[in-house]
Scaffold this active site. Structure first.
Site, mmCIF file in Angstrom:
data_model
loop_
_atom_site.group_PDB
_atom_site.id
_atom_site.type_symbol
_atom_site.label_atom_id
_atom_site.label_comp_id
_atom_site.label_asym_id
_atom_site.label_seq_id
_atom_site.Cartn_x
_atom_site.Cartn_y
_atom_site.Cartn_z
ATOM 1 N N ASP A 84 0.693 0.695 0.139
ATOM 2 C CA ASP A 84 -0.100 1.342 -0.911
ATOM 3 C C ASP A 84 -1.070 2.375 -0.338
ATOM 4 O OD1 ASP A 84 -1.502 -0.854 0.246
ATOM 5 O OD2 ASP A 84 -2.898 -0.912 -1.439
ATOM 6 N N GLU A 149 -3.125 -3.550 0.330
ATOM 7 C CA GLU A 149 -4.199 -3.574 1.337
ATOM 8 C C GLU A 149 -5.436 -2.863 0.802
ATOM 9 O OE1 GLU A 149 -6.710 -2.379 4.752
ATOM 10 O OE2 GLU A 149 -5.760 -1.066 3.305
HETATM 11 ZN ZN ZN Z 1 -5.033 1.721 5.683
#
Ligand code: ZN
Length: 403
Positions: A84, A149
Site C-alpha cells: 500500500d 503498513e
Molecule cells: Zn513504507
C-alpha cells in the site's frame, strides 16, 4: 498534463516492471490489492517460483513468493515490502501520481516510488538475475508483500507475524524498508523509536482571576513545560546534521493543552498531551524522568498516564555476534559504499518481526535522493533504482549463504 518523454531507460525490463507496480492504485484508504496480487502472480510465473496468497482478513491479501534454498532446513530469509501507499493531493503533483512517468533526468514520478514499491521490485529483479544465472543459495528466500503498513498493519504484518503460516516459513533474518539520503551514504536501521503518548493532569487551587492564589495548576504546568521543553532542546542539540540523527534521540512535543472555564476563573485542572518518540536506549531513563518531574511539579496533585505506550523491542545486533550483519556489512565494504547505521525515526513492519525475535535490518538503497516519502512529487531516479538491484544481487546472495 505534461508530454510523455521517452527516456533511454524506459525500455529496460526492470524499469517497466517497476512502473507497472507503481501504476496499480494500491492507495489508502481503498487500495487495489487485487491488481497487486494479479501482478505478483504474473511475476512469480515469470520467475518460475511458487506463490502463496494468505487472506486472514477478506480483501487484505498477504503474498509470499518463495525461492527454496539448497538447505531448506536452515532458517530462511524474508525480504519484506508493503503493497500500500499513502494518499495523494493530485493537484500538487507535476505528473499523474499513478502514471509513473520518466522525465528527462530519468526521474520516475509516482506515489510509492520511494515508499516502497521500489524495494519490492528490486528484490524480485535481483532474484530474477540470480536465478537466470544459475545461482543457488544455501537458505530459502521468501519475498513477502503485505497490506496496510500505512494504516498501522493490524490486518497486515501484525497479524501475519503471529500466524502459524508465518511460523512455518521458519524465518531467521529479514530485510525491510528505510529511506533515502541526500548524500552518497546508505542508511541501514536496526531498530525503531517507539511512540508514547503521555497525558498529564495538573490540579491546583481555584478562585477569582484577580487573586494571587498559591499552588495553582498553571504553576505546575510551568514547571513541567520547562522540564519537557528543556529535554526537547537537549535532544535538538544532540542532532548534528544528519537526517537520520532523529532516530537516535528522543523527541517530545506538547500537542494539546486544555483547562479552565472562563477568563476570570483560575482553572482547577489543566491537562496536557505530549507526543513522545522514544529511542530504545532512552526508554528506561525517560520513563523515570517523567515520573520524577511529575512528582517534583506537584506530588499527588499531578497525575499522568500513557494513552499509548508501544513496547520497546530489542534492536538487531550490528556486531560480530550477528552473522547476517557481518554478511550485510561486508557487501558495503567490498563496494566501498558508506553505511550509516541508526534507529528508524518512525515505524515500519520490521517491528512485528523483531517482536517475535527475528533480527531485521531496514534499508531502501536510495543515495543522492531527496526525502519524499509521503510528500508531493515523490520520485526515484531510474539509475538509482537499477543500482539498487545490483546491491540486492550481492546482498541477497550474501545473507542467504550465511552458514
Ligand atoms: Zn513504507
Amino acid at each position: 498534463m505534461s508530454k510523455v518523454y521517452e527516456h533511454p531507460l524506459a525500455n529496460n525490463q526492470a524499469i517497466k516492471n517497476f512502473q507497472k507496480y507503481l501504476q496499480i492504485k494500491s492507495v489508502q484508504p481503498n487500495p487495489d490489492y487485487g491488481s497487486c496480487v494479479d501482478f505478483l502472480t504474473e511475476q512469480a510465473k515469470e520467475l518460475g517460483l511458487p506463490i502463496k496468497i494468505y487472506e486472514f482478513v477478506k480483501g487484505k491479501p498477504i503474498v509470499v513468493i518463495s525461492w527454496t534454498g539448497i538447505n531448506p532446513d536452515l532458517p530462511s530469509i524474508i525480504l519484506n515490502g508493503h503493497m500500500d501507499v499513502v494518499p495523494v493531493v493530485e493537484s500538487e503533483w507535476k505528473y499523474d501520481p499513478f502514471a509513473a512517468e520518466i522525465d528527462k533526468n530519468g526521474n520516475i514520478y509516482a506515489r510509492g516510488a520511494q515508499d516502497m514499491k521500489c524495494v519490492s521490485i528490486q528484490y524480485l529483479e535481483a532474484i530474477r538475475y540470480l536465478k537466470q544465472n544459475g545461482v543457488k543459495l544455501r537458505r530459502t528466500v521468501h519475498i513477502s508483500f503485505v497490506p496496510d503498513e500505512e494504516i498501522f498493519s493490524a490486518d497486515g504484518m501484525a497479524l501475519f507475524a503471529k500466524s502459524q503460516e508465518f511460523k512455518d516459513l521458519n524465518v531467521g533474518f529479514g530485510l525491510d524498508e528505510c529511506g533515502p539520503t541526500p548524500n552518497n551514504e546508505y542508511v541501514v536501521t536496526n531498530g525503531e523509536r517507539v511512540s508514547w503518548t503521555l497525558e498529564i493532569v495538573c490540579h491546583g487551587n481555584t478562585g477569582h482571576g484577580l487573586m494571587l492564589i498559591p499552588n495553582t495548576a498553571a504553576e505546575k504546568v510551568q514547571y513541567l513545560l520547562n522540564k519537557f521543553l528543556g529535554y526537547r532542546e537537549e535532544s535538538r542539540k544532540k542532532m548534528k546534521h544528519h537526517l537520520y540523527d532523529l532516530g537516535n534521540v528522543t523527541s517530545v512535543n506538547l500537542t494539546n493543552i486544555e483547562g479552565g472555564v472562563q477568563s476570570n476563573v483560575i482553572p482547577s485542572k489543566i491537562t496536557m498531551l505530549f507526543d513522545c518518540r522514544v529511542t530504545p536506549n532512552d526508554a528506561v531513563i525517560f520513563d523515570a524522568l517523567v515520573k520524577q518531574w511529575c512528582q517534583e511539579a506537584g506530588g499527588d496533585s499531578v497525575t499522568y498516564k500513557y494513552i499509548c505506550k508501544d513496547p520497546v523491542l530489542p534492536v538487531t545486533k550490528t556486531d560480530d555476534s550477528n552473522p547476517f550483519w557481518k554478511a550485510f556489512e561486508n557487501i558495503f565494504k567490498k563496494r566501498n559504499n558508506k553505511l550509516f547505521v541508526g534507529i528508524l525515526p518512525g515505524a515500519s513492519d520490521a517491528r512485528f518481526l523483531r517482536e517475535i525475535g527475528i533480527p531485521v535490518l531496514g534499508m531502501s538503497p536510495m543515495p543522492e535522493t531527496p526525502f519524499l516519502l509521503h510528500n508531493h512529487n515523490e520520485f526515484l531516479n531510474a539509475q538509482t533504482f537499477l543500482d539498487g538491484i545490483e546491491i540486492y544481487k550481492e546482498l541477497i546472495s550474501a545473507i542467504a549463504n550465511v552458514e
